[in-house]
Design an enzyme around this catalytic site. Structure first.
Site: not given
Ligand SMILES: NC(=O)C1=CN([C@@H]2O[C@H](COP(=O)(O)OP(=O)(O)OC[C@H]3O[C@@H](n4cnc5c(N)ncnc54)[C@H](O)[C@@H]3O)[C@@H](O)[C@H]2O)C=CC1
Ligand SMILES: CC(=O)[C@](C)(O)C(=O)O
Ligand SMILES: [Mg+2]
Ligand SMILES: [Mg+2]
Length: 349
Positions: A100-101, A103, A124, A244, A248, A270
């Site tokens: 984008d910069a 461009q 975008h 944790e 997972e 659970s």
């Protein structure tokens, strides 16, 4: 175009069934599509278009790493790979897929070749929505359209090769030829979208900037870091804290959410976990709500766009970003993650 009910709200969507690839090829049969830029979206979109049978060329700076990457991917200099201006001149549709910069800096060279009836395509809403900051104001006699794949260009290509498809949003900002809508839908199908949902340039950029700063990238790292810190401060080992907090989630639980929704993931855990998650999601929502509101306001005010323009227009922007990514990678949490990943049985085959 089909009408679909999204949780009670009816929206326009376009699928491959009603707009098959054969129709897309027919709509664009006389067009030369130039994909400008070969970073992340450029390769995904151009290779999918090529494999789908469209007339596509790539425009990229010579003597750059990504020029070499384009050559390695099978684009042929002088035939299907050109300097940016040469590609823009040959094109009837210019897919503007520089960062984008970048461009902003390259705009004068592209604008020169936007003659009447051509189409300017973005992935975008950034450049055109924040035109007071980017200076990107397309001529009135060209179509201005957008297909914004909702994911990384890497995934766009991978899913295409698997026969699947990433969803994209589409918008028409300017219809000079009366063909802007069929052009944009055909391009959306051509780049390998799974289905297309309707938006505007402004809504796309506001939601996209919010999403990537929020739950998709920024917020998720923030919430991981906070939980990891609390676990470590209470004497848990890095492996336990990482498992944790992250492992997972990515390996077991998020794939279940992706497949069938949050309640289904909960239902496969659970009853102890269900009780706790159902009680705790609301306090987390309430704690983060003010941050999300602030984030959206910053996006809508243009401040996030300006920050991104300012930092990504500096000559050493890539080194700076890489330095910050390195810090993230070298944090204890993600170092623990590297070890955890190396222990996945499938990696040792
Ligand atoms: N990265 C992604 O997967 C996604 C990107 N988008 C959008 O797609 C567009 C392209 O983004 P990315 O593929 O991430 O871009 P990128 O950051 O990978 O850069 C694309 C190209 O720009 C070239 N470039 C950089 N500075 C230049 C300059 N000053 N002059 C000439 N070329 C220059 C680079 O060589 C590279 O080939 C952006 O509008 C972005 O917001 C949308 C969805 C996802
Ligand atoms: C991958 C994507 O769609 C993002 C996160 O919005 C982006 O790379 O800008
Ligand atoms: Mg996005
Ligand atoms: Mg984005």
């Amino acid at each position: 175009m089909a009408k679909m009910n999204f949780g009670g709200v009816v929206e326009n969507v376009t699928t491959r069934e009603e707009f098959p690839l054969s129709k897309a090829l027919e709509v664009l049969k006389n067009e030369t599509i130039a994909v400008i830029g070969y970073g992340v979206q450029g390769p995904g979109q151009s290779l999918n278009l090529k494999d789908n049978g469209f007339n596509v060329i790539v425009g990229q700076r010579k003597n750059s790493k990504t020029w070499d990457k384009a050559v390695a991917d099978g684009w042929v200099p002088g035939k299907t790979l050109f300097e940016i201006e040469e590609a823009c001149e040959k094109a009837t549709i210019i897919q503007y897929l520089l960062s984008d910069a970048a461009q902003i800096a390259v705009w004068p060279s592209v604008k020169k070749h936007l003659t009447a009836g051509k189409a300017l395509y973005f992935s975008h809403g950034f450049g055109a929505t924040y035109s007071d900051r980017t200076g990107i104001v397309p001529p009135k006699d060209v179509d201005v359209i957008m297909i914004a794949p909702k994911g990384s260009g890497t995934s766009l290509r991978r899913l295409f090769l698997e026969g699947r498809g990433l969803n994209s949003s589409y918008a028409v900002l300017q219809d000079a030829t009366g063909r802007a809508m069929e052009r944009v839908i055909a391009l959306g199908i051509g780049v390998g979208s799974g289905y297309l949902f309707e938006t505007t340039f402004k809504r796309e950029v506001y939601s996209d900037l919010t999403g990537e700063r929020g739950t998709l990238m920024g917020a998720i790292q923030g919430i991981f870091a906070a939980q990891y810190q609390v676990l470590r401060e209470n004497g848990h080992t890095p492996s336990e804290a990482f498992n944790e907090t992250v492992e997972e989630l990515t390996q077991s639980l998020m794939p279940l959410v992706g497949e069938n929704g949050m309640d289904w993931m909960y239902a496969n855990c659970s009853t102890t976990a269900q009780r706790g998650a159902l009680d705790w999601w609301k306090p987390f929502r309430d704690a983060t709500l003010p941050v999300f509101k602030k984030l959206y306001a910053e996006v809508a005010a243009g401040n996030e766009a300006q920050r991104s323009i300012d930092s990504n227009s500096k000559p050493d922007y890539r080194e700076k970003l890489n330095q910050e990514l390195k810090e993230l990678r070298e944090s204890e949490m993600w170092q623990a993650g590297a070890t955890v990943r190396s222990l996945r049985p499938e990696r040792n085959k």
